[in-house]
Design a protein around this motif. Structure first.
Motif, PDB file in Angstrom:
ATOM      1  N   ASN A  69       0.823  -1.205   0.000  1.00  0.00           N
ATOM      2  CA  ASN A  69       0.000   0.000   0.000  1.00  0.00           C
ATOM      3  C   ASN A  69       0.858   1.257   0.000  1.00  0.00           C
ATOM      4  O   ASN A  69       0.559   2.253  -0.666  1.00  0.00           O
ATOM      5  CB  ASN A  69      -0.920  -0.009   1.218  1.00  0.00           C
ATOM      6  CG  ASN A  69      -2.053   0.974   1.096  1.00  0.00           C
ATOM      7  OD1 ASN A  69      -2.836   0.912   0.148  1.00  0.00           O
ATOM      8  ND2 ASN A  69      -2.142   1.890   2.033  1.00  0.00           N
ATOM      9  N   PHE A  70       1.958   1.220   0.763  1.00  0.00           N
ATOM     10  CA  PHE A  70       2.892   2.340   0.821  1.00  0.00           C
ATOM     11  C   PHE A  70       3.495   2.613  -0.553  1.00  0.00           C
ATOM     12  O   PHE A  70       3.544   3.760  -1.023  1.00  0.00           O
ATOM     13  CB  PHE A  70       3.991   2.012   1.837  1.00  0.00           C
ATOM     14  CG  PHE A  70       5.176   2.926   1.771  1.00  0.00           C
ATOM     15  CD1 PHE A  70       5.112   4.220   2.247  1.00  0.00           C
ATOM     16  CD2 PHE A  70       6.380   2.488   1.226  1.00  0.00           C
ATOM     17  CE1 PHE A  70       6.215   5.066   2.184  1.00  0.00           C
ATOM     18  CE2 PHE A  70       7.476   3.307   1.160  1.00  0.00           C
ATOM     19  CZ  PHE A  70       7.404   4.603   1.643  1.00  0.00           C
ATOM     20  N   ILE A 192       4.121  10.770   3.612  1.00  0.00           N
ATOM     21  CA  ILE A 192       4.610   9.439   3.259  1.00  0.00           C
ATOM     22  C   ILE A 192       4.809   9.319   1.748  1.00  0.00           C
ATOM     23  O   ILE A 192       5.768   8.700   1.275  1.00  0.00           O
ATOM     24  CB  ILE A 192       3.627   8.369   3.760  1.00  0.00           C
ATOM     25  CG1 ILE A 192       3.664   8.298   5.286  1.00  0.00           C
ATOM     26  CG2 ILE A 192       3.942   7.013   3.155  1.00  0.00           C
ATOM     27  CD1 ILE A 192       5.006   7.876   5.846  1.00  0.00           C
ATOM     28  N   LYS A 193       3.906   9.906   1.001  1.00  0.00           N
ATOM     29  CA  LYS A 193       4.039   9.889  -0.453  1.00  0.00           C
ATOM     30  C   LYS A 193       5.316  10.611  -0.881  1.00  0.00           C
ATOM     31  O   LYS A 193       6.053  10.136  -1.759  1.00  0.00           O
ATOM     32  CB  LYS A 193       2.822  10.551  -1.104  1.00  0.00           C
ATOM     33  CG  LYS A 193       2.795  10.460  -2.627  1.00  0.00           C
ATOM     34  CD  LYS A 193       1.523  11.078  -3.181  1.00  0.00           C
ATOM     35  CE  LYS A 193       1.489  10.997  -4.699  1.00  0.00           C
ATOM     36  NZ  LYS A 193       1.325   9.620  -5.183  1.00  0.00           N
ATOM     37  N   ALA A 194       5.603  11.735  -0.241  1.00  0.00           N
ATOM     38  CA  ALA A 194       6.837  12.475  -0.542  1.00  0.00           C
ATOM     39  C   ALA A 194       8.063  11.640  -0.197  1.00  0.00           C
ATOM     40  O   ALA A 194       9.042  11.599  -0.964  1.00  0.00           O
ATOM     41  CB  ALA A 194       6.849  13.791   0.226  1.00  0.00           C
ATOM     42  N   SER A 219       9.857  13.848   9.366  1.00  0.00           N
ATOM     43  CA  SER A 219       9.492  14.298  10.712  1.00  0.00           C
ATOM     44  C   SER A 219       7.996  14.519  10.834  1.00  0.00           C
ATOM     45  O   SER A 219       7.373  14.137  11.838  1.00  0.00           O
ATOM     46  CB  SER A 219      10.245  15.599  11.056  1.00  0.00           C
ATOM     47  OG  SER A 219      11.645  15.410  10.996  1.00  0.00           O
ATOM     48  N   VAL A 220       7.396  15.125   9.800  1.00  0.00           N
ATOM     49  CA  VAL A 220       5.954  15.360   9.805  1.00  0.00           C
ATOM     50  C   VAL A 220       5.206  14.030   9.875  1.00  0.00           C
ATOM     51  O   VAL A 220       4.235  13.875  10.634  1.00  0.00           O
ATOM     52  CB  VAL A 220       5.517  16.153   8.562  1.00  0.00           C
ATOM     53  CG1 VAL A 220       3.988  16.190   8.448  1.00  0.00           C
ATOM     54  CG2 VAL A 220       6.070  17.571   8.618  1.00  0.00           C
ATOM     55  N   ALA A 221       5.665  13.053   9.088  1.00  0.00           N
ATOM     56  CA  ALA A 221       5.010  11.745   9.074  1.00  0.00           C
ATOM     57  C   ALA A 221       5.071  11.082  10.449  1.00  0.00           C
ATOM     58  O   ALA A 221       4.067  10.535  10.934  1.00  0.00           O
ATOM     59  CB  ALA A 221       5.650  10.844   8.021  1.00  0.00           C
TER      60      ALA A 221
END
Length: 359
Positions: A69-70, A192-194, A219-221
């Motif tokens: 999925n990732f 996560i996409k980034a 970090s945001v993820a």
């Protein structure tokens, strides 16, 4: 003829749903087997399922599905990948019908068909996504005014929910916690996409490790995932009269937080469809703003995707609302017959409605 990125993302998303849907059946069979061997269920604090190979097979299957999925988000837009997560619910429902004897009602079959039809419509009309050539290009998309407005609005709502609504309504209104998780989840998906695109470009020979933007997205993820785990755990502690425990919480970029006690004790939930609707909606909106998924598409294609999305959501809600509650073990109704009799057979009779009562 090569395979397009959308096709790769589609294959990975469908495979992910198959693995994740199967994982819940394996884990639940493992839980049941562990409870049968030890006499202590996970729902009352037992941990013998950790020694059950079938449970671990389910965990491994789930991890494989989440990795697929990732990677799917790297190749295809969120408007294609995210709604396909509903297929895992269909897989688990169908397998549960045959393997766990959890009867799928006729209306549940309608829900499954709605999910399939909606998914097909989304796949047919899904936009082709242009993969950014560097993290700097992703950063440019992330700092455009429209997306910054969305981020500011999302964070403002989250802060309002945490500071004002949670102390007052957090224990009585499940939308407080699910709202926090859904909004943070939409930001997590994009981060996560980034990160996935950065990994893909790095493996192709264009290193993105040196860019501080890569570490910012990471970090945001991490922050968003920690927040979601925290508040989804709070959801799991709600009183039982507020909701019935989740089969699957379709969290973040497909990461699944499943409370073993809930999985072992319950069969269906109002939590899952509500969270699925909110999370999927916010994710698609955020992705459409940042990556301009619908840019260049005509109005009919966009309308078809929205209709397909609504069809998937409707099917998910129907499926969850019609699945039967699993009866807790060692429970049954007892009927006493105390009618006066004058024969030698005069006695009190008991009828047990659950044949497993003494098992």
């Amino acid at each position: 003829m090569g395979t397009s990125d959308n096709e790769k993302g589609l294959i990975l998303a469908v495979a992910s749903s198959l693995f994740i849907g199967t994982s819940f059946i394996l884990k639940k069979k493992g839980l049941k087997r562990a409870a049968a061997s030890s006499g202590t269920r996970a729902g009352v604090g037992g941990y013998t399922y950790l020694l059950e190979p079938l449970w671990w097979a389910g965990m491994i299957t789930m991890v494989v599905g989440e990795i697929a999925n990732f990677v799917a988000y790297v190749y295809a837009p969120a408007v294609l990948v995210t709604p396909l997560g509903a297929l895992s619910i269909i897989v688990s429902a169908v397998l549960a019908h045959f393997m766990l004897k959890e009867r799928l009602q006729k209306l549940g079959v309608v829900g499954c068909m709605s999910c399939v039809v909606g998914s097909v419509v989304i796949v047919i009309h899904a936009p082709e996504e242009q993969t950014p050539s560097s993290v700097l290009e992703i950063w440019t998309l992330a700092t455009q005014p429209a997306f910054l407005i969305y981020v500011a609005a999302a964070l403002s709502i989250v802060l309002a929910l945490i500071l004002h609504f949670e102390p007052r309504y957090g224990q009585t209104n499940i939308l407080v916690y699910l709202g926090i998780c859904s909004l943070m989840g939409s930001l997590t998906v994009l981060s996560i996409k980034a990160i996935g695109i950065a990994i893909k470009l790095t493996l192709q020979g264009t290193s993105q490790i040196a860019y501080p933007q890569t570490w910012f997205f990471l970090s945001v993820a991490v922050i968003c995932v920690v927040m979601q785990l925290n508040y989804l755990n709070k959801v799991a502690k709600f009183p039982l009269h507020s909701y019935v425990g989740p089969d699957r919480i379709d969290q973040v970029f497909g990461i699944v937080l499943v409370m073993q006690q809930a999985l072992d004790t319950f069969n269906t939930a109002i939590v899952s469809p509500i969270y699925y609707v909110m999370f999927t909606t916010f994710t698609i909106v955020a992705s459409s703003i940042m990556f301009r998924d619908w840019s260049g598409q005509d109005a009919s294609s966009i309308a078809s995707e929205i209709c397909g999305f609504i069809t998937v959501l409707s099917g998910t809600i129907i499926l969850h609302s019609t699945r039967e509650h699993e009866q807790a073990p060692a429970t049954g109704t007892i009927t006493w017959y105390t009618q006066s009799m004058k024969s030698i057979d005069d006695a009190h009779f008991i009828t047990l409605d659950n044949s497993d009562y003494f098992e």
